[in-house]
Design a protein around this motif. Structure first.
Motif, PDB file in Angstrom:
ATOM      1  N   GLN A  28      39.620  42.084  44.500  1.00 21.87           N
ATOM      2  CA  GLN A  28      40.180  42.069  43.143  1.00 21.87           C
ATOM      3  C   GLN A  28      39.728  40.848  42.367  1.00 21.87           C
ATOM      4  O   GLN A  28      39.459  40.929  41.171  1.00 21.87           O
ATOM      5  CB  GLN A  28      41.706  42.089  43.197  1.00 21.87           C
ATOM      6  CG  GLN A  28      42.298  43.401  43.594  1.00 21.87           C
ATOM      7  CD  GLN A  28      43.810  43.343  43.625  1.00 21.87           C
ATOM      8  OE1 GLN A  28      44.438  42.447  43.084  1.00 21.87           O
ATOM      9  NE2 GLN A  28      44.420  44.313  44.284  1.00 21.87           N
ATOM     10  N   LEU A  29      39.631  39.711  43.033  1.00 24.04           N
ATOM     11  CA  LEU A  29      39.272  38.473  42.351  1.00 24.04           C
ATOM     12  C   LEU A  29      37.784  38.385  42.034  1.00 24.04           C
ATOM     13  O   LEU A  29      37.397  37.775  41.043  1.00 24.04           O
ATOM     14  CB  LEU A  29      39.678  37.265  43.195  1.00 24.04           C
ATOM     15  CG  LEU A  29      41.165  37.025  43.306  1.00 24.04           C
ATOM     16  CD1 LEU A  29      41.434  35.903  44.291  1.00 24.04           C
ATOM     17  CD2 LEU A  29      41.770  36.706  41.960  1.00 24.04           C
ATOM     18  N   THR A  30      36.949  38.966  42.856  1.00 26.06           N
ATOM     19  CA  THR A  30      35.509  38.797  42.676  1.00 26.06           C
ATOM     20  C   THR A  30      34.832  39.942  41.947  1.00 26.06           C
ATOM     21  O   THR A  30      33.670  39.812  41.571  1.00 26.06           O
ATOM     22  CB  THR A  30      34.813  38.603  44.037  1.00 26.06           C
ATOM     23  OG1 THR A  30      35.077  39.737  44.865  1.00 26.06           O
ATOM     24  CG2 THR A  30      35.295  37.331  44.719  1.00 26.06           C
ATOM     25  N   ASP A  31      35.516  41.043  41.731  1.00 21.63           N
ATOM     26  CA  ASP A  31      34.913  42.166  41.022  1.00 21.63           C
ATOM     27  C   ASP A  31      34.747  41.802  39.553  1.00 21.63           C
ATOM     28  O   ASP A  31      35.727  41.574  38.851  1.00 21.63           O
ATOM     29  CB  ASP A  31      35.798  43.399  41.166  1.00 21.63           C
ATOM     30  CG  ASP A  31      35.137  44.666  40.641  1.00 21.63           C
ATOM     31  OD1 ASP A  31      34.027  44.578  40.083  1.00 21.63           O
ATOM     32  OD2 ASP A  31      35.735  45.735  40.797  1.00 21.63           O
ATOM     33  N   PRO A  32      33.516  41.732  39.042  1.00 22.98           N
ATOM     34  CA  PRO A  32      33.312  41.318  37.655  1.00 22.98           C
ATOM     35  C   PRO A  32      33.813  42.341  36.640  1.00 22.98           C
ATOM     36  O   PRO A  32      34.143  41.999  35.514  1.00 22.98           O
ATOM     37  CB  PRO A  32      31.805  41.127  37.548  1.00 22.98           C
ATOM     38  CG  PRO A  32      31.230  41.936  38.644  1.00 22.98           C
ATOM     39  CD  PRO A  32      32.269  41.992  39.733  1.00 22.98           C
ATOM     40  N   ASP A  33      33.868  43.607  37.031  1.00 20.86           N
ATOM     41  CA  ASP A  33      34.309  44.653  36.109  1.00 20.86           C
ATOM     42  C   ASP A  33      35.190  45.649  36.853  1.00 20.86           C
ATOM     43  O   ASP A  33      34.774  46.775  37.111  1.00 20.86           O
ATOM     44  CB  ASP A  33      33.093  45.347  35.499  1.00 20.86           C
ATOM     45  CG  ASP A  33      33.459  46.262  34.357  1.00 20.86           C
ATOM     46  OD1 ASP A  33      34.484  46.010  33.695  1.00 20.86           O
ATOM     47  OD2 ASP A  33      32.726  47.238  34.123  1.00 20.86           O
ATOM     48  N   PRO A  34      36.429  45.228  37.182  1.00 16.70           N
ATOM     49  CA  PRO A  34      37.297  46.139  37.938  1.00 16.70           C
ATOM     50  C   PRO A  34      37.730  47.316  37.070  1.00 16.70           C
ATOM     51  O   PRO A  34      37.783  47.213  35.842  1.00 16.70           O
ATOM     52  CB  PRO A  34      38.495  45.266  38.302  1.00 16.70           C
ATOM     53  CG  PRO A  34      38.518  44.215  37.261  1.00 16.70           C
ATOM     54  CD  PRO A  34      37.093  43.977  36.857  1.00 16.70           C
ATOM     55  N   PRO A  35      38.025  48.460  37.693  1.00 15.99           N
ATOM     56  CA  PRO A  35      38.451  49.626  36.917  1.00 15.99           C
ATOM     57  C   PRO A  35      39.749  49.371  36.150  1.00 15.99           C
ATOM     58  O   PRO A  35      39.905  49.836  35.029  1.00 15.99           O
ATOM     59  CB  PRO A  35      38.634  50.718  37.952  1.00 15.99           C
ATOM     60  CG  PRO A  35      38.578  50.058  39.279  1.00 15.99           C
ATOM     61  CD  PRO A  35      37.965  48.710  39.107  1.00 15.99           C
ATOM     62  N   THR A  36      40.667  48.636  36.747  1.00 14.00           N
ATOM     63  CA  THR A  36      41.893  48.233  36.056  1.00 14.00           C
ATOM     64  C   THR A  36      42.152  46.771  36.385  1.00 14.00           C
ATOM     65  O   THR A  36      41.825  46.295  37.467  1.00 14.00           O
ATOM     66  CB  THR A  36      43.116  49.065  36.516  1.00 14.00           C
ATOM     67  OG1 THR A  36      43.280  48.910  37.915  1.00 14.00           O
ATOM     68  CG2 THR A  36      42.949  50.524  36.177  1.00 14.00           C
ATOM     69  N   ARG A  37      42.733  46.060  35.463  1.00 12.93           N
ATOM     70  CA  ARG A  37      43.049  44.645  35.692  1.00 12.93           C
ATOM     71  C   ARG A  37      44.276  44.544  36.583  1.00 12.93           C
ATOM     72  O   ARG A  37      45.288  45.190  36.346  1.00 12.93           O
ATOM     73  CB  ARG A  37      43.321  43.932  34.368  1.00 12.93           C
ATOM     74  CG  ARG A  37      42.127  43.844  33.472  1.00 12.93           C
ATOM     75  CD  ARG A  37      41.180  42.825  34.000  1.00 12.93           C
ATOM     76  NE  ARG A  37      40.011  42.732  33.118  1.00 12.93           N
ATOM     77  CZ  ARG A  37      38.902  42.154  33.468  1.00 12.93           C
ATOM     78  NH1 ARG A  37      38.783  41.603  34.637  1.00 12.93           N
ATOM     79  NH2 ARG A  37      37.887  42.109  32.647  1.00 12.93           N
TER      80      ARG A  37
END
Length: 51
Positions: free
Chosen positions: A17-26
């Motif tokens: 969650q912390l490293t995904d530059p463009d997560p599907p949802t925050r």
């Protein structure tokens, strides 16, 4: 065994969650990390430590 389960169920998903530059949802964790980094950036600028 406990540390393996801790890693698999908590640390791995949290790191993703912390490293995904463009997560599907925050996620709340991502938002908290962003707020923490923003506050640190402000403090370092105010203290004259930022370049």
């Amino acid at each position: 065994m406990l540390l393996t389960r801790l890693h698999d169920r908590l640390i791995r998903p949290a790191t993703a969650q912390l490293t995904d530059p463009d997560p599907p949802t925050r996620s709340p964790l991502h938002a908290a990390a962003r707020a923490y980094n923003t506050a640190l950036d402000r403090l370092t600028r105010q203290a004259g430590l930022a370049t």
